[in-house]
Motif scaffolding. Structure first.
Motif, PDB file in Angstrom:
ATOM      1  N   VAL A 168      29.621 -53.349-112.946  1.00  0.00           N
ATOM      2  CA  VAL A 168      30.269 -54.668-113.050  1.00  0.00           C
ATOM      3  C   VAL A 168      31.759 -54.539-113.375  1.00  0.00           C
ATOM      4  CG1 VAL A 168      28.236 -56.043-113.624  1.00  0.00           C
ATOM      5  CG2 VAL A 168      29.568 -54.992-115.467  1.00  0.00           C
ATOM      6  N   GLN A 169      32.155 -53.375-113.856  1.00  0.00           N
ATOM      7  CA  GLN A 169      33.591 -53.182-114.135  1.00  0.00           C
ATOM      8  C   GLN A 169      34.413 -53.066-112.845  1.00  0.00           C
ATOM      9  OE1 GLN A 169      33.935 -49.774-116.701  1.00  0.00           O
ATOM     10  NE2 GLN A 169      32.515 -50.643-118.201  1.00  0.00           N
ATOM     11  N   TYR A 170      33.718 -52.864-111.722  1.00  0.00           N
ATOM     12  CA  TYR A 170      34.441 -52.689-110.448  1.00  0.00           C
ATOM     13  C   TYR A 170      33.911 -53.665-109.393  1.00  0.00           C
ATOM     14  CZ  TYR A 170      35.436 -48.252-112.767  1.00  0.00           C
ATOM     15  OH  TYR A 170      35.815 -47.294-113.667  1.00  0.00           O
ATOM     16  N   PRO A 171      34.101 -54.952-109.612  1.00  0.00           N
ATOM     17  CA  PRO A 171      33.481 -55.938-108.702  1.00  0.00           C
ATOM     18  C   PRO A 171      34.008 -55.856-107.273  1.00  0.00           C
ATOM     19  CG  PRO A 171      34.991 -57.025-110.239  1.00  0.00           C
ATOM     20  CD  PRO A 171      34.887 -55.597-110.675  1.00  0.00           C
ATOM     21  N   GLU A 172      35.239 -55.363-107.106  1.00  0.00           N
ATOM     22  CA  GLU A 172      35.838 -55.369-105.766  1.00  0.00           C
ATOM     23  C   GLU A 172      35.610 -54.065-105.013  1.00  0.00           C
ATOM     24  OE1 GLU A 172      37.075 -58.077-104.567  1.00  0.00           O
ATOM     25  OE2 GLU A 172      36.830 -59.122-106.495  1.00  0.00           O
ATOM     26  N   ASN A 173      35.199 -53.014-105.718  1.00  0.00           N
ATOM     27  CA  ASN A 173      35.140 -51.701-105.059  1.00  0.00           C
ATOM     28  C   ASN A 173      33.940 -51.565-104.146  1.00  0.00           C
ATOM     29  OD1 ASN A 173      36.845 -51.284-107.587  1.00  0.00           O
ATOM     30  ND2 ASN A 173      37.237 -49.454-106.361  1.00  0.00           N
ATOM     31  N   LYS A 174      34.108 -50.756-103.106  1.00  0.00           N
ATOM     32  CA  LYS A 174      33.030 -50.585-102.121  1.00  0.00           C
ATOM     33  C   LYS A 174      32.323 -49.240-102.290  1.00  0.00           C
ATOM     34  CE  LYS A 174      34.116 -54.314 -99.695  1.00  0.00           C
ATOM     35  NZ  LYS A 174      33.507 -55.527-100.193  1.00  0.00           N
ATOM     36  N   ILE A 175      33.094 -48.197-102.537  1.00  0.00           N
ATOM     37  CA  ILE A 175      32.501 -46.857-102.511  1.00  0.00           C
ATOM     38  C   ILE A 175      32.421 -46.265-103.923  1.00  0.00           C
ATOM     39  CG2 ILE A 175      32.719 -44.524-101.558  1.00  0.00           C
ATOM     40  CD1 ILE A 175      34.246 -45.715 -99.223  1.00  0.00           C
ATOM     41  N   PHE A 176      31.196 -46.002-104.355  1.00  0.00           N
ATOM     42  CA  PHE A 176      30.974 -45.350-105.643  1.00  0.00           C
ATOM     43  C   PHE A 176      30.361 -43.976-105.366  1.00  0.00           C
ATOM     44  CE2 PHE A 176      30.937 -49.852-106.311  1.00  0.00           C
ATOM     45  CZ  PHE A 176      31.645 -50.030-107.488  1.00  0.00           C
ATOM     46  N   ILE A 177      30.828 -42.982-106.111  1.00  0.00           N
ATOM     47  CA  ILE A 177      30.316 -41.617-105.904  1.00  0.00           C
ATOM     48  C   ILE A 177      29.712 -41.131-107.218  1.00  0.00           C
ATOM     49  CG2 ILE A 177      30.973 -39.242-105.283  1.00  0.00           C
ATOM     50  CD1 ILE A 177      33.561 -40.501-104.059  1.00  0.00           C
ATOM     51  N   THR A 178      28.547 -40.517-107.136  1.00  0.00           N
ATOM     52  CA  THR A 178      27.993 -39.935-108.357  1.00  0.00           C
ATOM     53  C   THR A 178      27.222 -38.653-108.052  1.00  0.00           C
ATOM     54  OG1 THR A 178      26.867 -40.436-110.434  1.00  0.00           O
ATOM     55  CG2 THR A 178      25.781 -41.186-108.424  1.00  0.00           C
ATOM     56  N   GLN A 179      26.898 -37.924-109.123  1.00  0.00           N
ATOM     57  CA  GLN A 179      26.221 -36.635-108.973  1.00  0.00           C
ATOM     58  C   GLN A 179      24.706 -36.816-108.892  1.00  0.00           C
ATOM     59  OE1 GLN A 179      28.145 -37.159-111.922  1.00  0.00           O
ATOM     60  NE2 GLN A 179      30.034 -36.412-110.984  1.00  0.00           N
ATOM     61  N   GLY A 180      24.091 -36.126-107.952  1.00  0.00           N
ATOM     62  CA  GLY A 180      22.636 -36.029-107.955  1.00  0.00           C
ATOM     63  C   GLY A 180      22.235 -34.988-108.984  1.00  0.00           C
ATOM     64  N   TYR A 181      20.923 -34.887-109.253  1.00  0.00           N
ATOM     65  CA  TYR A 181      20.335 -33.748-109.966  1.00  0.00           C
ATOM     66  C   TYR A 181      20.589 -33.731-111.482  1.00  0.00           C
ATOM     67  CZ  TYR A 181      19.763 -28.608-110.836  1.00  0.00           C
ATOM     68  OH  TYR A 181      19.431 -27.357-111.303  1.00  0.00           O
ATOM     69  N   ILE A 182      21.825 -34.032-111.916  1.00  0.00           N
ATOM     70  CA  ILE A 182      22.128 -33.814-113.340  1.00  0.00           C
ATOM     71  C   ILE A 182      21.852 -35.071-114.172  1.00  0.00           C
ATOM     72  CG2 ILE A 182      23.775 -32.009-112.816  1.00  0.00           C
ATOM     73  CD1 ILE A 182      26.049 -33.928-113.494  1.00  0.00           C
ATOM     74  N   CYS A 183      21.575 -34.836-115.439  1.00  0.00           N
ATOM     75  CA  CYS A 183      21.262 -35.939-116.351  1.00  0.00           C
ATOM     76  C   CYS A 183      21.475 -35.461-117.781  1.00  0.00           C
ATOM     77  CB  CYS A 183      19.793 -36.349-116.178  1.00  0.00           C
ATOM     78  SG  CYS A 183      18.630 -35.037-116.582  1.00  0.00           S
ATOM     79  N   ARG A 184      21.255 -36.366-118.711  1.00  0.00           N
ATOM     80  CA  ARG A 184      21.176 -35.958-120.122  1.00  0.00           C
ATOM     81  C   ARG A 184      19.723 -36.084-120.566  1.00  0.00           C
ATOM     82  NH1 ARG A 184      25.949 -34.802-122.470  1.00  0.00           N
ATOM     83  NH2 ARG A 184      27.733 -35.695-121.379  1.00  0.00           N
ATOM     84  N   ASN A 185      19.294 -35.171-121.435  1.00  0.00           N
ATOM     85  CA  ASN A 185      17.922 -35.253-121.941  1.00  0.00           C
ATOM     86  C   ASN A 185      17.898 -36.095-123.216  1.00  0.00           C
ATOM     87  OD1 ASN A 185      18.812 -33.566-124.005  1.00  0.00           O
ATOM     88  ND2 ASN A 185      18.115 -31.720-122.942  1.00  0.00           N
ATOM     89  N   ASN A 186      16.738 -36.153-123.868  1.00  0.00           N
ATOM     90  CA  ASN A 186      16.630 -37.052-125.025  1.00  0.00           C
ATOM     91  C   ASN A 186      17.452 -36.580-126.216  1.00  0.00           C
ATOM     92  OD1 ASN A 186      14.715 -34.949-125.288  1.00  0.00           O
ATOM     93  ND2 ASN A 186      13.648 -36.109-126.873  1.00  0.00           N
ATOM     94  N   PHE A 187      17.950 -35.331-126.174  1.00  0.00           N
ATOM     95  CA  PHE A 187      18.865 -34.878-127.232  1.00  0.00           C
ATOM     96  C   PHE A 187      20.321 -35.153-126.855  1.00  0.00           C
ATOM     97  CE2 PHE A 187      15.209 -31.894-127.483  1.00  0.00           C
ATOM     98  CZ  PHE A 187      14.734 -32.293-128.723  1.00  0.00           C
ATOM     99  N   GLY A 188      20.521 -35.741-125.671  1.00  0.00           N
ATOM    100  CA  GLY A 188      21.894 -36.001-125.230  1.00  0.00           C
ATOM    101  C   GLY A 188      22.536 -34.782-124.576  1.00  0.00           C
ATOM    102  N   GLU A 189      21.751 -33.699-124.436  1.00  0.00           N
ATOM    103  CA  GLU A 189      22.324 -32.487-123.825  1.00  0.00           C
ATOM    104  C   GLU A 189      22.315 -32.600-122.302  1.00  0.00           C
ATOM    105  OE1 GLU A 189      20.091 -29.807-127.223  1.00  0.00           O
ATOM    106  OE2 GLU A 189      19.225 -30.135-125.248  1.00  0.00           O
ATOM    107  N   ILE A 190      23.187 -31.802-121.672  1.00  0.00           N
ATOM    108  CA  ILE A 190      23.203 -31.770-120.206  1.00  0.00           C
ATOM    109  C   ILE A 190      21.923 -31.106-119.713  1.00  0.00           C
ATOM    110  CG2 ILE A 190      24.359 -30.775-118.180  1.00  0.00           C
ATOM    111  CD1 ILE A 190      26.995 -31.157-119.613  1.00  0.00           C
ATOM    112  N   ASP A 191      21.275 -31.750-118.756  1.00  0.00           N
ATOM    113  CA  ASP A 191      19.998 -31.241-118.245  1.00  0.00           C
ATOM    114  C   ASP A 191      19.937 -31.557-116.754  1.00  0.00           C
ATOM    115  OD1 ASP A 191      17.314 -30.339-118.136  1.00  0.00           O
ATOM    116  OD2 ASP A 191      17.007 -30.988-120.198  1.00  0.00           O
ATOM    117  N   ASN A 192      18.795 -31.393-116.129  1.00  0.00           N
ATOM    118  CA  ASN A 192      18.690 -31.724-114.699  1.00  0.00           C
ATOM    119  C   ASN A 192      17.287 -32.189-114.358  1.00  0.00           C
ATOM    120  OD1 ASN A 192      17.053 -29.325-113.795  1.00  0.00           O
ATOM    121  ND2 ASN A 192      18.817 -28.272-114.711  1.00  0.00           N
TER     122      ASN A 192
END
Ligand code: ADP
Ligand code: ASP
Ligand code: MG
Length: 437
Positions: A168-192
């Motif tokens: 919602v911070q970018y109501p006018e934008n068309k193209i959003f890019i994000t990473q597949g595969y990666i996430c944070r786990n329940n400890f907030g650490e980088i995971d996948n």
């Protein structure tokens, strides 16, 4: 809004990265999910393993080889001095990070940070590339909204809220890019989300934003009716139901991550499997629509299966026995794939064997236990519900020359599964293909 996921081979070279632009509809709002450049995650796995095994020199050598590949890639992708400089700094930063990690006490958390670098690199490079050619886009860090719980299951409500707040911070934008595969786990650490997890990311994002469609772009014209790496003359399937696609993905069709169908299915969002090399092709559409009844749709195989056989005369006429057996697997958070029972024995298969010794030890309190490793589940998927008949016969007839370890039919309307020693897999897939299609 649509979600478009591009796999490793679709971003495998400068030419391919630049080519993605022709697939996007620049007038529509869409989220682009990118995998790492092909070969990168495999290389990062090797680098992480080397550091874990205290083979620092090997790890750093492999890091350097990978870095060189990226230096080559950006020289082909960027045409302005400014763009090239930005990309060079990006690569330096990520590879320096890998080297710095190797200087610290190195454990599985550091390894996961290394595994995340591939998607962080590909998305930033694509973002800079679009910027260089004058196309505005927004890079959304997946680590800000993609989160899993204590069972490593994605938390859809969290993803929905946090991704929604960012969009919602970018109501006018068309193209959003994000990473597949990666996430944070329940400890907030980088995971996948485990290997091949970018498909899962795309489906989760699609479900979170209630996308009109999820497109999975890869290097083949959709789901084929058998593994094209093993069997000749496989053909693409135009339409699959969610249930059929889920069975195929779960039982080994590499084109889709095993869990990637469920979020889309939950919200009834069509998933299209498309080929970057042939964007006009039909590909495969996966939706809630059921296909023709009584059709054999496809065959898939899942390797690295372990079969556990428990034999106990206490099972005879007893109730509660299977529950106690299942509880052992539940305690060790180990999913069971296939099961067959007789009056005094039960056979189960698992593919997660990190707690195998403990599981066997506990099962031995019920009776005698034997374990067979290196097994393969071959799964025939179709619509075998209702009054359809003759399918099990045809399947078994096609593999009558092979020793079968387990047979499962009737668990769902969509699959017939066979367990056999992995050394018979190729022959089983080919023979089934010849007889069934
Ligand atoms: P990506 O990098 O785009 O995620 P993957 O390598 O994970 O691509 O998946 C695509 C590959 O899956 C194909 O190139 C093909 O070799 C393999 N594959 C295995 N089984 C099937 C199947 N039944 N249909 C289509 N592709 C399959
Ligand atoms: N890059 C990750 C892998 O190779 C995720 C993906 O490609 O989907 O497993
Ligand atoms: Mg994949």
């Amino acid at each position: 809004m649509k979600v478009l996921k591009f796999g490793g081979t679709s971003v495998g070279s400068a030419e391919k990265i630049a080519g993605l632009l022709h697939i996007l509809d620049k007038q529509e709002r869409q989220i682009i999910v990118l995998s790492a450049v092909s070969g990168t995650t495999n290389a990062l796995v090797e680098i992480g393993q080397a550091f874990l095994n205290a083979q620092k020199k090997e790890g750093l050598e492999k890091t350097n080889v990978l870095k060189e590949k990226y230096i080559q890639l950006i020289q082909e992708l960027f045409t302005t001095e400014e763009g090239l400089e930005q990309a060079t700094q990006l690569i330096k930063h990520h590879f320096q990070h890998i080297e710095d990690l190797s200087l610290r006490p190195f454990g599985t958390n550091e390894e996961k940070v290394i595994l995340a670098q591939g998607e962080l690199l590909s998305t930033a490079l694509f973002y800079y590339h679009l910027k260089e050619i004058g196309i505005e886009s927004v890079l959304l860090p997946a680590l800000d909204f993609m989160k899993t719980d204590e069972n490593q299951e994605p938390i859809l409500s969290y993803i929905e809220q946090n991704l929604g707040e960012r969009l919602v911070q970018y109501p006018e934008n068309k193209i959003f890019i994000t990473q597949g595969y990666i996430c944070r786990n329940n400890f907030g650490e980088i995971d996948n989300l485990r290997r091949g997890g970018s498909d899962y990311t795309a489906s989760l994002i699609g479900a979170a934003i209630k996308a009109e469609e999820i497109q999975i772009w890869t290097d083949i014209d959709g789901m084929h009716n058998n593994d094209p790496r093993i069997v000749a003359n496989t053909t693409p399937i135009t339409h699959l139901s969610f249930n059929e696609a889920a069975e195929l993905a779960y039982f080994g069709a590499k084109i889709l991550h095993p869990q990637s169908v469920f979020p889309a299915q939950k919200h009834n969002i069509p998933v299209r499997l498309l080929n970057t090399g042939n964007p006009q092709g039909k590909g495969t559409t996966i939706s809630g629509e059921m296909g023709e009844k009584g059709m054999i749709r496809a065959i898939a195989a899942k390797d690295n299966i372990t079969a556990i056989h428990v034999h106990s005369t206490r099972m005879l006429m007893a109730y509660g026995f299977l529950r106690r057996v299942f509880e052992v697997f539940e305690r060790y958070k180990t999913p069971i794939d296939m099961i067959t029972t007789s009056e005094v024995a039960v056979s189960l298969t698992i593919d997660e064997i990190s707690h195998l010794d403990k599981i066997v030890e506990e099962l031995e309190s019920f009776g005698s236990v034997s374990v067979d490793r290196d097994q393969t589940i071959v799964c025939v998927v179709g619509d075998f519900g209702g009054n359809t008949h003759g399918y099990a016969y045809r399947v078994l007839d096609a593999v009558k020359h092979l020793p079968l370890r387990m047979i499962s039919y009737g668990g769902s309307d969509y699959n017939i599964s066979l367990l056999l020693d992995s050394m018979h897999k190729v022959e089983a897939l080919r023979s089934l293909h010849n007889r069934l299609f």
